[in-house]
Design a protein around this motif. Sequence first.
Motif, mmCIF file in Angstrom:
data_model
loop_
_atom_site.group_PDB
_atom_site.id
_atom_site.type_symbol
_atom_site.label_atom_id
_atom_site.label_comp_id
_atom_site.label_asym_id
_atom_site.label_seq_id
_atom_site.Cartn_x
_atom_site.Cartn_y
_atom_site.Cartn_z
ATOM 1 N N GLN A 105 2.311 6.343 -6.973
ATOM 2 C CA GLN A 105 1.059 5.688 -7.358
ATOM 3 C C GLN A 105 0.224 5.361 -6.115
ATOM 4 O O GLN A 105 0.775 5.159 -5.036
ATOM 5 C CB GLN A 105 1.369 4.396 -8.137
ATOM 6 N N ALA B 263 -2.257 7.574 -8.781
ATOM 7 C CA ALA B 263 -2.347 9.006 -9.066
ATOM 8 C C ALA B 263 -3.466 9.665 -8.269
ATOM 9 O O ALA B 263 -4.602 9.194 -8.250
ATOM 10 C CB ALA B 263 -2.581 9.212 -10.561
ATOM 11 N N GLY B 264 -3.097 10.742 -7.595
ATOM 12 C CA GLY B 264 -4.077 11.564 -6.910
ATOM 13 C C GLY B 264 -4.468 11.139 -5.511
ATOM 14 O O GLY B 264 -5.116 11.912 -4.800
ATOM 15 N N GLU B 265 -4.075 9.946 -5.080
ATOM 16 C CA GLU B 265 -4.522 9.498 -3.752
ATOM 17 C C GLU B 265 -3.796 10.273 -2.650
ATOM 18 O O GLU B 265 -2.566 10.308 -2.622
ATOM 19 C CB GLU B 265 -4.306 8.000 -3.571
ATOM 20 N N PRO B 266 -4.539 10.883 -1.737
ATOM 21 C CA PRO B 266 -3.902 11.673 -0.677
ATOM 22 C C PRO B 266 -3.193 10.798 0.347
ATOM 23 O O PRO B 266 -3.428 9.587 0.444
ATOM 24 C CB PRO B 266 -5.083 12.413 -0.045
ATOM 25 N N PRO C 148 0.345 6.804 -0.092
ATOM 26 C CA PRO C 148 -1.100 6.878 -0.325
ATOM 27 C C PRO C 148 -1.829 6.280 0.865
ATOM 28 O O PRO C 148 -1.368 5.309 1.474
ATOM 29 C CB PRO C 148 -1.293 6.045 -1.600
ATOM 30 N N ARG D 287 2.729 12.025 -7.335
ATOM 31 C CA ARG D 287 1.445 11.324 -7.257
ATOM 32 C C ARG D 287 0.292 12.312 -7.160
ATOM 33 O O ARG D 287 -0.716 12.186 -7.854
ATOM 34 C CB ARG D 287 1.444 10.399 -6.040
ATOM 35 N N LEU D 288 0.440 13.306 -6.291
ATOM 36 C CA LEU D 288 -0.639 14.278 -6.117
ATOM 37 C C LEU D 288 -0.780 15.183 -7.321
ATOM 38 O O LEU D 288 -1.894 15.596 -7.671
ATOM 39 C CB LEU D 288 -0.385 15.092 -4.848
ATOM 40 N N ALA E 16 -3.110 13.979 -10.077
ATOM 41 C CA ALA E 16 -4.546 13.844 -9.804
ATOM 42 C C ALA E 16 -5.352 14.462 -10.935
ATOM 43 O O ALA E 16 -4.960 15.483 -11.512
ATOM 44 C CB ALA E 16 -4.889 14.522 -8.493
ATOM 45 N N ALA F 33 -5.609 18.276 -11.567
ATOM 46 C CA ALA F 33 -4.550 18.968 -10.816
ATOM 47 C C ALA F 33 -3.779 19.908 -11.728
ATOM 48 O O ALA F 33 -3.684 19.704 -12.912
ATOM 49 C CB ALA F 33 -3.595 17.945 -10.213
#
Length: 285
Positions: free
Chosen positions: A21, A23-26, A94, A278-279, A282, A285
């Motif tokens: 977590q 979601a999606g944060e690089p 993240p 997590r990625l 996104a 994705a």
Amino acid sequence: MLSAIQDLMKPPAGMAFDFSQPAGEPALSPADGVSWRIFANPIALFVGGVTAVLLELAEPSVRTGVWDHSSFQRDPQTRLKRTGFAAMMTVYGPRSAAEKLIGHVVRMHGHVQGETPDGTAYHANDPRLLDWVHATAAFGFTEAYHCYAQHLSREEKDASFAEGASSAQLYGAIGAPRSWAEWESLLAATAPGLEGSDILADFMRIMAQAKILPVPLRWLQRLLVRAAVAITPEPVRSLPQLRGQGLRFGEATLVRLLARAAALAPLGDTPPVQAARRLAAAPGA
């Protein structure tokens, strides 16, 4: 056996963190980069981390700061897990959480200062010392992976250093090497001031005896420490406290087998697995 090493990748007590977590944060390091491969291998992490500390303890100001202001002597296992967690966060965490953790460390380092036994003043946030600490960590992890897990090309070694630039800048290591050639230049410039000490001998003793791995695996702990000495560059590897403490005949092959087995073994719900989740979560994705 590998699960015991993998346990060192997990956050220490009181520092649980869900790398899946938000979601999606690089992360600070690219998910398709060399660092994500290196840090997923627990054997390379253990060996590389020890190599980095050997190099750090050979630098007088870093040595005094580490030994006088850390909990390593009384609780090496927790200290190693905390350091490992910080490394995991800079690679897999993240970005927002990594920046928060690094900011906390920088503030703590603001209180770490003093004098070496010869009277030289030091401060933990001195960019010169930070450059050395970050450079030795990048070298240790990269070289351990290269020697024992999987061969890395010169370009991949360069990438490993370059991928750590964002976190190095946040820590204040503004001159940390961004390529293998820059690491070699820094090592050559620093080498005349590197030295042995009783602290280096104490570190080797602690790493051989501390309850880092379960008793039945203490032989493995000592083997991996010897593997770390074996890849430590000169002039540190020839210091009296390390001389003759590298790998014995045939042991390099065993370490390689362990590292390559670790690369094939299921990682469990460790930071690299959570970060990939997590990625993958996104949007789009």
